[in-house]
Design a protein around this motif. Structure first.
Motif, PDB file in Angstrom:
ATOM      1  N   THR A 106       0.839  -1.191   0.000  1.00 53.00           N
ATOM      2  CA  THR A 106       0.000   0.000   0.000  1.00 53.00           C
ATOM      3  C   THR A 106       0.872   1.238   0.000  1.00 53.00           C
ATOM      4  O   THR A 106       1.806   1.353   0.812  1.00 53.00           O
ATOM      5  CB  THR A 106      -0.928   0.024   1.226  1.00 53.00           C
ATOM      6  OG1 THR A 106      -1.803  -1.107   1.178  1.00 53.00           O
ATOM      7  CG2 THR A 106      -1.771   1.292   1.247  1.00 53.00           C
ATOM      8  N   ALA A 107       0.577   2.156  -0.904  1.00 50.23           N
ATOM      9  CA  ALA A 107       1.262   3.451  -0.964  1.00 50.23           C
ATOM     10  C   ALA A 107       0.269   4.549  -0.605  1.00 50.23           C
ATOM     11  O   ALA A 107      -0.831   4.593  -1.162  1.00 50.23           O
ATOM     12  CB  ALA A 107       1.831   3.685  -2.357  1.00 50.23           C
ATOM     13  N   ARG A 108       0.635   5.412   0.319  1.00 51.70           N
ATOM     14  CA  ARG A 108      -0.239   6.496   0.766  1.00 51.70           C
ATOM     15  C   ARG A 108       0.262   7.836   0.227  1.00 51.70           C
ATOM     16  O   ARG A 108       1.427   7.976  -0.107  1.00 51.70           O
ATOM     17  CB  ARG A 108      -0.311   6.517   2.292  1.00 51.70           C
ATOM     18  CG  ARG A 108      -0.947   5.252   2.867  1.00 51.70           C
ATOM     19  CD  ARG A 108      -0.847   5.193   4.375  1.00 51.70           C
ATOM     20  NE  ARG A 108      -1.521   4.011   4.906  1.00 51.70           N
ATOM     21  CZ  ARG A 108      -0.975   2.806   4.970  1.00 51.70           C
ATOM     22  NH1 ARG A 108       0.271   2.617   4.513  1.00 51.70           N
ATOM     23  NH2 ARG A 108      -1.648   1.779   5.439  1.00 51.70           N
ATOM     24  N   SER A 118      -3.353   0.533  -3.472  1.00 54.48           N
ATOM     25  CA  SER A 118      -3.008  -0.782  -2.923  1.00 54.48           C
ATOM     26  C   SER A 118      -2.977  -1.827  -4.032  1.00 54.48           C
ATOM     27  O   SER A 118      -3.774  -1.775  -4.975  1.00 54.48           O
ATOM     28  CB  SER A 118      -4.023  -1.215  -1.863  1.00 54.48           C
ATOM     29  OG  SER A 118      -4.066  -0.304  -0.785  1.00 54.48           O
ATOM     30  N   ALA A 119      -2.055  -2.762  -3.904  1.00 53.56           N
ATOM     31  CA  ALA A 119      -1.981  -3.903  -4.818  1.00 53.56           C
ATOM     32  C   ALA A 119      -1.731  -5.150  -3.985  1.00 53.56           C
ATOM     33  O   ALA A 119      -1.043  -5.098  -2.954  1.00 53.56           O
ATOM     34  CB  ALA A 119      -0.871  -3.718  -5.849  1.00 53.56           C
ATOM     35  N   GLY A 120      -2.300  -6.259  -4.414  1.00 52.78           N
ATOM     36  CA  GLY A 120      -2.124  -7.489  -3.643  1.00 52.78           C
ATOM     37  C   GLY A 120      -2.506  -8.702  -4.457  1.00 52.78           C
ATOM     38  O   GLY A 120      -3.014  -8.600  -5.575  1.00 52.78           O
ATOM     39  N   VAL A 121      -2.258  -9.857  -3.880  1.00 52.58           N
ATOM     40  CA  VAL A 121      -2.620 -11.105  -4.534  1.00 52.58           C
ATOM     41  C   VAL A 121      -2.951 -12.147  -3.478  1.00 52.58           C
ATOM     42  O   VAL A 121      -2.257 -12.257  -2.463  1.00 52.58           O
ATOM     43  CB  VAL A 121      -1.484 -11.600  -5.462  1.00 52.58           C
ATOM     44  CG1 VAL A 121      -0.189 -11.794  -4.709  1.00 52.58           C
ATOM     45  CG2 VAL A 121      -1.886 -12.885  -6.190  1.00 52.58           C
ATOM     46  N   ASP A 122      -4.054 -12.863  -3.682  1.00 52.51           N
ATOM     47  CA  ASP A 122      -4.468 -13.976  -2.835  1.00 52.51           C
ATOM     48  C   ASP A 122      -4.074 -15.293  -3.498  1.00 52.51           C
ATOM     49  O   ASP A 122      -4.277 -15.468  -4.701  1.00 52.51           O
ATOM     50  CB  ASP A 122      -5.982 -13.990  -2.627  1.00 52.51           C
ATOM     51  CG  ASP A 122      -6.469 -12.911  -1.683  1.00 52.51           C
ATOM     52  OD1 ASP A 122      -5.635 -12.136  -1.172  1.00 52.51           O
ATOM     53  OD2 ASP A 122      -7.695 -12.841  -1.466  1.00 52.51           O
ATOM     54  N   PHE A 123      -3.577 -16.216  -2.685  1.00 47.91           N
ATOM     55  CA  PHE A 123      -3.336 -17.593  -3.117  1.00 47.91           C
ATOM     56  C   PHE A 123      -4.218 -18.479  -2.243  1.00 47.91           C
ATOM     57  O   PHE A 123      -4.007 -18.575  -1.036  1.00 47.91           O
ATOM     58  CB  PHE A 123      -1.858 -17.974  -2.942  1.00 47.91           C
ATOM     59  CG  PHE A 123      -0.901 -17.126  -3.735  1.00 47.91           C
ATOM     60  CD1 PHE A 123      -0.477 -17.526  -4.995  1.00 47.91           C
ATOM     61  CD2 PHE A 123      -0.424 -15.933  -3.227  1.00 47.91           C
ATOM     62  CE1 PHE A 123       0.405 -16.753  -5.732  1.00 47.91           C
ATOM     63  CE2 PHE A 123       0.461 -15.141  -3.949  1.00 47.91           C
ATOM     64  CZ  PHE A 123       0.877 -15.554  -5.207  1.00 47.91           C
ATOM     65  N   VAL A 140      -5.826  -4.555  -7.745  1.00 40.94           N
ATOM     66  CA  VAL A 140      -5.296  -3.207  -7.547  1.00 40.94           C
ATOM     67  C   VAL A 140      -6.473  -2.311  -7.195  1.00 40.94           C
ATOM     68  O   VAL A 140      -7.526  -2.371  -7.846  1.00 40.94           O
ATOM     69  CB  VAL A 140      -4.586  -2.669  -8.799  1.00 40.94           C
ATOM     70  CG1 VAL A 140      -4.102  -1.239  -8.575  1.00 40.94           C
ATOM     71  CG2 VAL A 140      -3.430  -3.563  -9.203  1.00 40.94           C
ATOM     72  N   SER A 141      -6.328  -1.475  -6.173  1.00 40.57           N
ATOM     73  CA  SER A 141      -7.411  -0.578  -5.787  1.00 40.57           C
ATOM     74  C   SER A 141      -6.869   0.812  -5.465  1.00 40.57           C
ATOM     75  O   SER A 141      -5.701   0.975  -5.101  1.00 40.57           O
ATOM     76  CB  SER A 141      -8.170  -1.124  -4.571  1.00 40.57           C
ATOM     77  OG  SER A 141      -7.320  -1.200  -3.440  1.00 40.57           O
ATOM     78  N   TYR A 142      -7.738   1.804  -5.613  1.00 37.11           N
ATOM     79  CA  TYR A 142      -7.384   3.194  -5.308  1.00 37.11           C
ATOM     80  C   TYR A 142      -8.525   3.808  -4.517  1.00 37.11           C
ATOM     81  O   TYR A 142      -9.703   3.652  -4.885  1.00 37.11           O
ATOM     82  CB  TYR A 142      -7.138   3.989  -6.585  1.00 37.11           C
ATOM     83  CG  TYR A 142      -6.811   5.447  -6.337  1.00 37.11           C
ATOM     84  CD1 TYR A 142      -5.575   5.825  -5.812  1.00 37.11           C
ATOM     85  CD2 TYR A 142      -7.743   6.441  -6.612  1.00 37.11           C
ATOM     86  CE1 TYR A 142      -5.271   7.158  -5.575  1.00 37.11           C
ATOM     87  CE2 TYR A 142      -7.450   7.780  -6.377  1.00 37.11           C
ATOM     88  CZ  TYR A 142      -6.213   8.128  -5.864  1.00 37.11           C
ATOM     89  OH  TYR A 142      -5.919   9.448  -5.619  1.00 37.11           O
TER      90      TYR A 142
END
Length: 253
Positions: A106-108, A118-123, A140-142
């Motif tokens: 996450t970048a603020r 925010s960027a992420g990945v679920d496994f 990816v979300s903003y």
């Protein structure tokens, strides 16, 4: 005072309108609830019928932070009442419990002093041992405020399923073909879908920073691809494009 600077919790409840099952063209309305927040530095993020925890890997207050944690969700695809009689003749699937882990960054203060990217990945894998296979879900979300009272967010995501996942959800066996009239189909793994969504929330007292009651609405469009789109379940009886929309109330403490 900014309630989001320390520990906080968001409790939300409302309703969703979406497809009866993945690939269905029949829409249904269902109640929905979710929780989100942060307790002791551990983030809590909602998932579809599930939740993910994020343990921070960086110092508190960092402009760019990394997280790692467990994720759990319930996949109910075709395990409830199936409105399409042809698809219903294939029989119900058993609901699958998926669990695994998620990685996030996450970048603020990206475009202004109060936003975050925010960027992420679920496994995730089927831990209920029902043959549901595994899924990888990057996103990816903003999120940014439009005013002290209102916030807006956008989300892009995708789902990749392995061969066992595809076979469990989209195969049509010889027995299923005889019962339904649909052609026999053997599914393969790969990209299942990609999605784009938007939501907005507005605080009732005009100040998001002090918590309390707010209202939120949102919508998401998903496009099925690969075996999810090519299976006769979708191609002959449903549609590739899938809409989900909903709204409800949230309380922040």
């Amino acid at each position: 005072k900014n309630v989001f600077e320390g520990d906080f919790m968001i409790f939300a409840a409302g309703a969703l309108a979406g497809p009866n099952f993945e690939g269905s063209k029949q829409m249904v309305a269902i109640p929905a609830a979710a929780v989100a927040g942060r307790i002791g530095g551990v983030s809590i993020s909602p998932r579809a019928a599930g939740v993910a925890l994020g343990f921070s890997l960086t110092k508190p207050g960092a402009r760019v932070s990394f997280s790692l944690g467990p994720v759990l969700r319930f996949r109910s695809n075709r395990s409830g009442t199936i409105k399409d009689p042809v698809v219903a003749s294939l029989g119900k699937l058993r609901g699958v419990i998926e669990s695994g882990f998620n990685l996030g960054v996450t970048a603020r203060k990206v475009l202004n002093g109060h936003d975050q990217l925010s960027a992420g990945v679920d496994f995730r894998w089927d831990v209920s041992k029902r043959g549901g296979g595994g899924v990888i879900s990057p996103s990816v979300s903003y999120l940014t405020p439009l005013s002290r009272a209102q916030v807006v967010g956008v989300l892009l995501s995708a789902d990749f399923g392995n061969k066992r996942f595809a076979e469990y959800n989209y195969n049509v066996s010889a027995a299923g073909s005889a019962a339904s009239g649909l052609p026999v189909y053997s599914a393969r793994g790969g990209l299942k879908s990609f999605s784009a969504g938007v939501f907005t929330g507005r605080d009732f007292d005009g100040n998001l920073l002090n918590g309390g009651l707010s209202v939120a609405v949102g919508a998401m469009y998903s496009r099925l691809t690969g075996s999810a789109a090519e299976s006769p379940i979708t191609r002959q009886r449903g549609r590739r494009g899938q809409w989900v929309a909903g709204g409800g109330l949230a309380y922040v403490i």
